[in-house]
Design a protein around this motif. Structure first.
Motif, PDB file in Angstrom:
ATOM      1  N   ALA A 120     -10.558  -9.541   3.809  1.00  0.00           N
ATOM      2  CA  ALA A 120      -9.576  -9.496   2.705  1.00  0.00           C
ATOM      3  C   ALA A 120     -10.043 -10.852   2.239  1.00  0.00           C
ATOM      4  CB  ALA A 120      -8.393  -8.925   2.898  1.00  0.00           C
ATOM      5  N   ALA A 121     -10.373 -11.057   0.787  1.00  0.00           N
ATOM      6  CA  ALA A 121     -10.362 -12.390   0.066  1.00  0.00           C
ATOM      7  C   ALA A 121      -8.929 -12.557  -0.231  1.00  0.00           C
ATOM      8  CB  ALA A 121     -11.159 -12.406  -1.202  1.00  0.00           C
ATOM      9  N   GLU A 122      -8.137 -11.905  -0.546  1.00  0.00           N
ATOM     10  CA  GLU A 122      -6.713 -11.947  -0.816  1.00  0.00           C
ATOM     11  C   GLU A 122      -5.907 -10.808  -0.586  1.00  0.00           C
ATOM     12  OE1 GLU A 122      -3.951 -13.284  -0.525  1.00  0.00           O
ATOM     13  OE2 GLU A 122      -4.232 -14.821  -2.317  1.00  0.00           O
ATOM     14  N   PHE A 123      -4.842 -11.112  -0.069  1.00  0.00           N
ATOM     15  CA  PHE A 123      -3.875  -9.834   0.335  1.00  0.00           C
ATOM     16  C   PHE A 123      -2.582 -10.259  -0.018  1.00  0.00           C
ATOM     17  CE2 PHE A 123      -3.829  -6.008   3.536  1.00  0.00           C
ATOM     18  CZ  PHE A 123      -2.555  -5.681   3.300  1.00  0.00           C
ATOM     19  N   ILE A 124      -2.055  -9.449  -1.142  1.00  0.00           N
ATOM     20  CA  ILE A 124      -0.450  -9.807  -1.614  1.00  0.00           C
ATOM     21  C   ILE A 124       0.372  -8.888  -1.518  1.00  0.00           C
ATOM     22  CG2 ILE A 124       0.654 -10.257  -3.852  1.00  0.00           C
ATOM     23  CD1 ILE A 124      -1.899 -11.992  -4.507  1.00  0.00           C
ATOM     24  N   ILE A 125       1.209  -9.044  -0.983  1.00  0.00           N
ATOM     25  CA  ILE A 125       2.666  -8.008  -0.855  1.00  0.00           C
ATOM     26  C   ILE A 125       3.671  -8.658  -1.500  1.00  0.00           C
ATOM     27  CG2 ILE A 125       3.868  -6.644   0.726  1.00  0.00           C
ATOM     28  CD1 ILE A 125       2.060  -6.937   2.766  1.00  0.00           C
ATOM     29  N   GLU A 126       4.293  -7.830  -2.620  1.00  0.00           N
ATOM     30  CA  GLU A 126       5.588  -8.162  -3.186  1.00  0.00           C
ATOM     31  C   GLU A 126       6.768  -7.904  -2.405  1.00  0.00           C
ATOM     32  OE1 GLU A 126       5.321  -6.801  -7.476  1.00  0.00           O
ATOM     33  OE2 GLU A 126       3.381  -5.805  -6.774  1.00  0.00           O
ATOM     34  N   TYR A 127       7.107  -8.652  -1.594  1.00  0.00           N
ATOM     35  CA  TYR A 127       8.383  -8.715  -0.812  1.00  0.00           C
ATOM     36  C   TYR A 127       9.594  -8.436  -1.494  1.00  0.00           C
ATOM     37  CZ  TYR A 127       6.602 -10.129   3.852  1.00  0.00           C
ATOM     38  OH  TYR A 127       6.209 -10.307   5.154  1.00  0.00           O
ATOM     39  N   ASP A 128       9.623  -8.786  -2.756  1.00  0.00           N
ATOM     40  CA  ASP A 128      10.902  -8.213  -3.520  1.00  0.00           C
ATOM     41  C   ASP A 128      11.005  -6.819  -3.937  1.00  0.00           C
ATOM     42  OD1 ASP A 128       8.849  -8.853  -5.035  1.00  0.00           O
ATOM     43  OD2 ASP A 128       9.999  -9.449  -6.676  1.00  0.00           O
ATOM     44  N   ALA A 129       9.740  -5.970  -3.985  1.00  0.00           N
ATOM     45  CA  ALA A 129       9.725  -4.690  -4.203  1.00  0.00           C
ATOM     46  C   ALA A 129       9.476  -3.750  -2.955  1.00  0.00           C
ATOM     47  CB  ALA A 129       8.788  -4.358  -5.228  1.00  0.00           C
ATOM     48  N   CYS A 130       9.137  -4.460  -1.891  1.00  0.00           N
ATOM     49  CA  CYS A 130       8.921  -3.485  -0.680  1.00  0.00           C
ATOM     50  C   CYS A 130      10.322  -2.878  -0.236  1.00  0.00           C
ATOM     51  CB  CYS A 130       8.158  -4.477   0.261  1.00  0.00           C
ATOM     52  SG  CYS A 130       8.045  -3.726   1.976  1.00  0.00           S
ATOM     53  N   MET A 131       9.931  -1.583   0.151  1.00  0.00           N
ATOM     54  CA  MET A 131      11.183  -0.973   0.651  1.00  0.00           C
ATOM     55  C   MET A 131      11.202  -0.850   2.341  1.00  0.00           C
ATOM     56  SD  MET A 131      10.313   2.675  -1.014  1.00  0.00           S
ATOM     57  CE  MET A 131       9.047   3.826  -0.285  1.00  0.00           C
ATOM     58  N   GLY A 132      10.289  -1.711   2.678  1.00  0.00           N
ATOM     59  CA  GLY A 132      10.379  -1.501   4.288  1.00  0.00           C
ATOM     60  C   GLY A 132      10.102  -0.090   5.108  1.00  0.00           C
ATOM     61  N   CYS A 133       9.399   0.634   4.346  1.00  0.00           N
ATOM     62  CA  CYS A 133       9.186   1.940   4.830  1.00  0.00           C
ATOM     63  C   CYS A 133       8.293   1.978   6.125  1.00  0.00           C
ATOM     64  CB  CYS A 133       8.787   2.988   3.943  1.00  0.00           C
ATOM     65  SG  CYS A 133       6.867   2.574   3.173  1.00  0.00           S
ATOM     66  N   GLY A 134       7.228   1.128   6.122  1.00  0.00           N
ATOM     67  CA  GLY A 134       6.393   1.062   7.368  1.00  0.00           C
ATOM     68  C   GLY A 134       5.254   1.960   7.020  1.00  0.00           C
ATOM     69  N   LEU A 135       5.039   2.577   6.011  1.00  0.00           N
ATOM     70  CA  LEU A 135       3.905   3.596   5.867  1.00  0.00           C
ATOM     71  C   LEU A 135       2.731   2.960   5.942  1.00  0.00           C
ATOM     72  CD1 LEU A 135       5.098   5.959   3.182  1.00  0.00           C
ATOM     73  CD2 LEU A 135       4.686   6.390   5.531  1.00  0.00           C
ATOM     74  N   CYS A 136       2.600   1.553   5.516  1.00  0.00           N
ATOM     75  CA  CYS A 136       1.455   0.550   5.627  1.00  0.00           C
ATOM     76  C   CYS A 136       1.076   0.560   6.996  1.00  0.00           C
ATOM     77  CB  CYS A 136       1.634  -0.498   4.800  1.00  0.00           C
ATOM     78  SG  CYS A 136       3.129  -1.651   5.292  1.00  0.00           S
ATOM     79  N   ALA A 137       2.078   0.078   7.888  1.00  0.00           N
ATOM     80  CA  ALA A 137       1.706  -0.189   9.518  1.00  0.00           C
ATOM     81  C   ALA A 137       1.305   1.150  10.061  1.00  0.00           C
ATOM     82  CB  ALA A 137       2.811  -0.677   9.873  1.00  0.00           C
ATOM     83  N   GLU A 138       1.749   2.295   9.512  1.00  0.00           N
ATOM     84  CA  GLU A 138       1.373   3.575  10.206  1.00  0.00           C
ATOM     85  C   GLU A 138       0.083   3.977  10.015  1.00  0.00           C
ATOM     86  OE1 GLU A 138       4.225   6.796  10.525  1.00  0.00           O
ATOM     87  OE2 GLU A 138       5.723   5.442  10.455  1.00  0.00           O
ATOM     88  N   VAL A 139      -0.298   3.781   8.985  1.00  0.00           N
ATOM     89  CA  VAL A 139      -1.427   4.006   8.449  1.00  0.00           C
ATOM     90  C   VAL A 139      -2.797   3.248   8.658  1.00  0.00           C
ATOM     91  CG1 VAL A 139      -1.756   3.205   6.155  1.00  0.00           C
ATOM     92  CG2 VAL A 139      -2.751   5.588   6.418  1.00  0.00           C
ATOM     93  N   CYS A 140      -2.749   2.075   8.964  1.00  0.00           N
ATOM     94  CA  CYS A 140      -3.522   0.902   9.172  1.00  0.00           C
ATOM     95  C   CYS A 140      -4.442   1.556  10.252  1.00  0.00           C
ATOM     96  CB  CYS A 140      -3.256  -0.177   9.479  1.00  0.00           C
ATOM     97  SG  CYS A 140      -4.243  -1.658   9.727  1.00  0.00           S
ATOM     98  N   PRO A 141      -5.788   1.897  10.234  1.00  0.00           N
ATOM     99  CA  PRO A 141      -6.463   2.191  11.530  1.00  0.00           C
ATOM    100  C   PRO A 141      -6.963   0.927  12.411  1.00  0.00           C
ATOM    101  CG  PRO A 141      -7.782   2.708   9.251  1.00  0.00           C
ATOM    102  CD  PRO A 141      -6.408   1.693   9.078  1.00  0.00           C
TER     103      PRO A 141
END
Ligand code: SF4
Ligand code: SF4
Length: 224
Positions: A120-141
């Protein structure tokens, strides 16, 4: 015998209570219930003030409870401690699954070939709108994105909650300290995939910015 009582409209009729109480009886009854619960909770467990076990109030922020491994707050990205190689391949799966769409990834192109590289050249996460659901971590292969335990993020500076790749990256050893059991279960697979990924990178592509200069980058492949 039937007694007929006539009550005139508008007149006040004093009623006698079936069980007359003396003044304060209800309050004493309430205190009895409270003390009963208090002694059942604390009495047998705390016999003197020098005890270190029992039921206590945690004196936050001086004291903090140990969090469970499965506790999750907001996502972080991992890189290998020794080589600095980021585990992320910019496959975009986390970006696609994120319900509030707060992940924004820019893929990397090899400057010599113009082809996409697994980084990834850049990887941004907007923490103020993230709801901490963890789906991103679950799906990451690639076991690249994991949920952090850090929760003290309050700030009046809204812009500071937009996290860039350099803010998100943590060494694998950091995640291992948070969730040793989970990492033990997944590390073999994660490192196998990382080795395959690194074979398809060259130079500084995919190396965590904080590790540049500290590690030896893989040999730059000749342009095809
Ligand atoms: S934890 Fe949920 S909301 Fe936050 S970035 Fe991951 S998928 Fe999106
Ligand atoms: S964090 Fe995982 S799912 Fe997201 S782009 Fe990187 S490798 Fe893909």
């Amino acid at each position: 015998m039937t007694v007929k009582i006539e009550i005139q409209r508008g007149s006040a009729v004093p009623l006698s209570r079936r069980h007359p109480k003396f003044l304060g009886q209800g309050m004493l009854k309430g205190m009895e219930v409270v003390l009963d619960h208090w002694f059942k909770s604390f009495g047998p467990k705390l016999e003197n003030f020098s005890q270190t076990a029992g039921i206590f109030t945690t004196e936050y922020p001086e004291e903090r409870l140990k969090l469970a491994e499965a506790y999750r707050n907001l996502p972080i990205l991992l890189y290998d401690d020794e080589t600095g190689q980021e585990l992320c391949t910019s496959c975009l799966q986390c970006e696609k699954i994120c319900p509030p769409q707060v992940i924004h990834i820019t893929q990397t192109k090899d400057p010599s070939t113009g082809k996409l590289v697994l980084a990834a050249a850049e990887f941004i996460i907007e923490y103020d709108a993230c709801m901490g659901c963890g789906l991103c971590a679950e799906v990451c292969p690639f076991d690249s994105i994991k949920m952090d335990h850090h929760y003290e993020l309050s700030t009046a500076d809204h812009a500071s909650l937009t996290m860039h790749k350099a803010d998100l990256l943590r060494p694998v050893s950091y995640y291992q300290s948070l969730a040793p059991t989970f990492w033990e279960q997944t590390k073999e697979n994660a490192y196998k995939k990382l080795q395959n990924t690194v074979k398809r990178r060259s130079g500084l592509l995919g190396i965590a910015p904080s590790m540049v200069g500290k590690v030896q980058p893989p040999e730059t492949k000749p342009a095809e």
